[in-house]
Enzyme design. Structure first.
Site, mmCIF file in Angstrom:
data_model
loop_
_atom_site.group_PDB
_atom_site.id
_atom_site.type_symbol
_atom_site.label_atom_id
_atom_site.label_comp_id
_atom_site.label_asym_id
_atom_site.label_seq_id
_atom_site.Cartn_x
_atom_site.Cartn_y
_atom_site.Cartn_z
ATOM 1 N N ARG A 173 -0.657 0.496 -6.564
ATOM 2 C CA ARG A 173 -0.690 0.622 -5.089
ATOM 3 C C ARG A 173 -2.052 0.234 -4.522
ATOM 4 O O ARG A 173 -2.590 0.898 -3.628
ATOM 5 C CB ARG A 173 -0.333 2.044 -4.631
ATOM 6 N N SER A 224 7.776 7.520 -0.512
ATOM 7 C CA SER A 224 6.914 8.503 -1.189
ATOM 8 C C SER A 224 5.606 8.610 -0.424
ATOM 9 O O SER A 224 4.951 7.605 -0.174
ATOM 10 C CB SER A 224 6.606 8.049 -2.615
ATOM 11 N N GLU A 294 -0.316 7.885 0.078
ATOM 12 C CA GLU A 294 0.026 6.460 0.001
ATOM 13 C C GLU A 294 0.318 5.927 1.405
ATOM 14 O O GLU A 294 0.028 4.778 1.740
ATOM 15 C CB GLU A 294 1.261 6.299 -0.903
#
Ligand SMILES: Cc1cc2nc3c(=O)[nH]c(=O)nc-3n(C[C@H](O)[C@H](O)[C@H](O)COP(=O)(O)OP(=O)(O)OC[C@H]3O[C@@H](n4cnc5c(N)ncnc54)[C@H](O)[C@@H]3O)c2cc1C
Length: 301
Positions: A173, A224, A294
């Site tokens: 990520r 998420s 995130e």
């Protein structure tokens, strides 16, 4: 007429005045944004970046807004929405060339139907190709770093560049672009493998079935919320902290998948931010692990 209106009409760039961030994000949260711009070409993007710079106006780049929490207070920045940066083709060397605004679902089904394997993992990720390169999006063992060859982008002065291979600095990520949020991805080239169309489509179907089974897709969310901590899973840690279904206002830790925060109807960004902070605090208390967000926040604090 204001200078921006003159500029947009001279460059034939579409725009919307005063659009709600809740309409631009999958979380369906956030107040009014002043101006949303819809350029169709890299040249228009370049002109826009230069113009915004001259005007001392900050630009925010938005793909499909599927990893974004928009502020309740909206945003003063101009939003450059990439959805019209189109183009999707496979060249004679089997290289996929795709505009940054193309949705992953479209790129994935296009390649599958042309008998190319590699983007099966991306079918169910509700973002654009540009947003996915920025985030190094991934699922079910696949991720953008495995397929991306070259990325075309504009720097903060609107000058075009191309980066290749390791220059993307892909990590979990993370990417070169996350370190340079003022660069705009305009197009991406990917290398895929020739495969059997029926098998590729079957794999997509199987991954979609797993996604629907495990994820609360019936509610607005940004997927998420937390990055996966090394050697663990955010959802598992959140559940172990006793937070399954925990709710602040209309923001709730999903009962179905504790890694998701869902909008039960009228959640505000304040609800979500308070819930994120509470989850981080409780998980830290229970396990000693710090969960890193995130999801990205845009707009006025
Ligand atoms: C139901 C659901 C399931 C999800 N599942 C997954 C999953 O399995 N795996 C996963 O990794 N993610 C998942 N996500 C999160 C999200 O879809 C991905 O992070 C996706 O890559 C974001 O793409 P986007 O176009 O929506 O980007 P946005 O959310 O619009 O933007 C994300 C960031 O990228 C930047 N950005 C976007 N486009 C550009 C561009 N062209 N140039 C420069 N910067 C740009 C933005 O400024 C922002 O900082 C999920 C989200 C939802 C809602």
């Amino acid at each position: 007429m204001e200078p921006i209106q003159n500029f947009l009409s001279a460059h034939q760039i579409s725009f919307k005045d005063g659009c709600m961030l809740s309409e631009l994000t999958t979380f369906k949260i956030g107040g009014r944004s002043e101006l949303v711009l819809y350029p169709e070409t890299a040249e228009q993007c370049s002109a826009l970046i230069r113009f915004a710079r001259e005007q001392n106006q900050r630009l925010i780049f938005l793909g499909n807004g599927s990893n974004i929490l928009g502020s309740d207070h909206g945003c003063q920045e101009w939003i450059l929405k990439t959805e019209r940066l189109a183009g999707l083709s496979i060249d004679e060397n089997d290289i996929l060339k795709v505009g940054a605004g193309v949705r992953l679902v479209k790129a994935s089904s296009f390649t599958a139907k042309n008998g190319f394997s590699g983007l099966e993992f991306a079918y169910g990720i509700p973002g654009t190709v540009g947003g996915a390169v920025f985030m190094n999006a991934g699922a079910y063992g696949g991720s953008m770093d495995q397929v991306v060859l070259k990325t075309h982008y504009l720097d903060e002065e609107g000058a075009p560049h191309v980066i290749e291979g390791p220059a993307h600095q892909f990590a979990y990520r993370n990417s070169f672009f996350m370190q340079h949020p003022s660069y705009l991805i305009t197009a991406v080239e990917m290398r895929l493998e020739k495969g059997n169309m029926q098998e590729i489509l079957k794999r997509i179907e199987e991954l979609q079935r797993r996604r629907k089974e495990k994820q609360p897709l019936e509610y607005p969310s940004a997927g998420s919320v937390f990055k996966r901590p090394a050697g663990n899973y955010a959802g598992k840690l959140i559940e172990e902290a006793g937070l399954r279904g925990y709710r602040i206002g209309d923001a709730q830790v999903s009962e179905k998948h504790c890694g998701f925060i869902i909008n039960r109807g009228r959640a505000t960004s304040r609800d979500v931010r308070l819930l994120i902070a509470h989850v981080q605090q409780q998980v830290k208390k229970k396990s000693g692990i710090e969960l890193e967000c995130e999801v990205r926040f845009i707009g006025a604090e």
